[in-house]
Design a protein around this motif. Structure first.
Motif, PDB file in Angstrom:
ATOM      1  N   TYR A   1      11.195  38.594  37.000  1.00 39.02           N
ATOM      2  CA  TYR A   1      11.415  37.605  35.950  1.00 39.02           C
ATOM      3  C   TYR A   1      12.575  36.720  36.349  1.00 39.02           C
ATOM      4  CZ  TYR A   1      12.538  35.544  31.468  1.00 39.02           C
ATOM      5  OH  TYR A   1      12.784  34.659  30.466  1.00 39.02           O
TER       6      TYR A   1
ATOM      7  N   CYS B   1       9.112  34.288  36.297  1.00 42.14           N
ATOM      8  CA  CYS B   1       7.992  33.988  37.188  1.00 42.14           C
ATOM      9  C   CYS B   1       6.852  33.403  36.378  1.00 42.14           C
ATOM     10  CB  CYS B   1       7.527  35.232  37.939  1.00 42.14           C
ATOM     11  SG  CYS B   1       6.660  36.426  36.912  1.00 42.14           S
ATOM     12  N   ASP B   2       5.897  32.843  37.054  1.00 41.81           N
ATOM     13  CA  ASP B   2       4.684  32.356  36.409  1.00 41.81           C
ATOM     14  C   ASP B   2       3.748  33.557  36.285  1.00 41.81           C
ATOM     15  OD1 ASP B   2       2.290  31.206  35.634  1.00 41.81           O
ATOM     16  OD2 ASP B   2       2.416  29.551  37.076  1.00 41.81           O
TER      17      ASP B   2
ATOM     18  N   ALA C   1      -0.021  32.887  37.008  1.00 38.87           N
ATOM     19  CA  ALA C   1      -0.331  32.709  38.434  1.00 38.87           C
ATOM     20  C   ALA C   1      -0.251  34.045  39.168  1.00 38.87           C
ATOM     21  CB  ALA C   1       0.626  31.702  39.067  1.00 38.87           C
TER      22      ALA C   1
END
Length: 129
Positions: A78, A80-81, A84
């Motif tokens: 964290y 993050c995406d 994705a």
């Protein structure tokens, strides 16, 4: 027995008067837990390095004929995406299971169980003072 230009290789083939193609002589069954190990390793490959205290990805699989339905639990860094990251895990798991086990993967459910903060090591492990 040695096959010489189409001659039968087993006594059963000799009795029946026909030859059986190698792919039709038996069946190969890959256990669900083996496919689960492949899926967990593929998830590790997709998410990359995790902090030392992180739990590695784990997977459960239900195989029906040549279809593998996969559920992966994992931890992500964290920030993050998340979408994705989960998409990358889905693609990698489906690709590796198909490559290594020869099974189609119509479904890979990804459950993010925990986020690791890159700024504060050990964050999320309870109360700190």
């Amino acid at each position: 027995m040695t096959r010489v230009s189409g001659e039968p290789t087993t006594a059963a083939e000799a009795r029946s008067g026909r030859t059986v193609a190698p792919g039709e002589r038996g069946a190969t069954r890959i256990a669900d837990r083996v496919v689960a190990k492949i899926a967990a390793q593929a998830a590790r490959e997709a998410i990359g390095a995790l902090p030392p205290d992180a739990v590695p990805p784990h997977a459960t699989v239900v195989v029906h004929h040549d279809l593998a339905h996969v559920r992966v639990g994992l931890e992500l860094g964290y920030p993050c995406d998340i979408g994705a990251g989960c998409g990358a895990v889905r693609r990698q798991v489906a690709r590796r299971v198909e490559e290594l086990a020869g099974m189609s993967v119509p479904e890979v459910a990804v459950q993010v169980e925990r986020l690791h903060s890159a700024q504060t090591p050990g964050a999320g492990r309870g109360r700190t003072r």
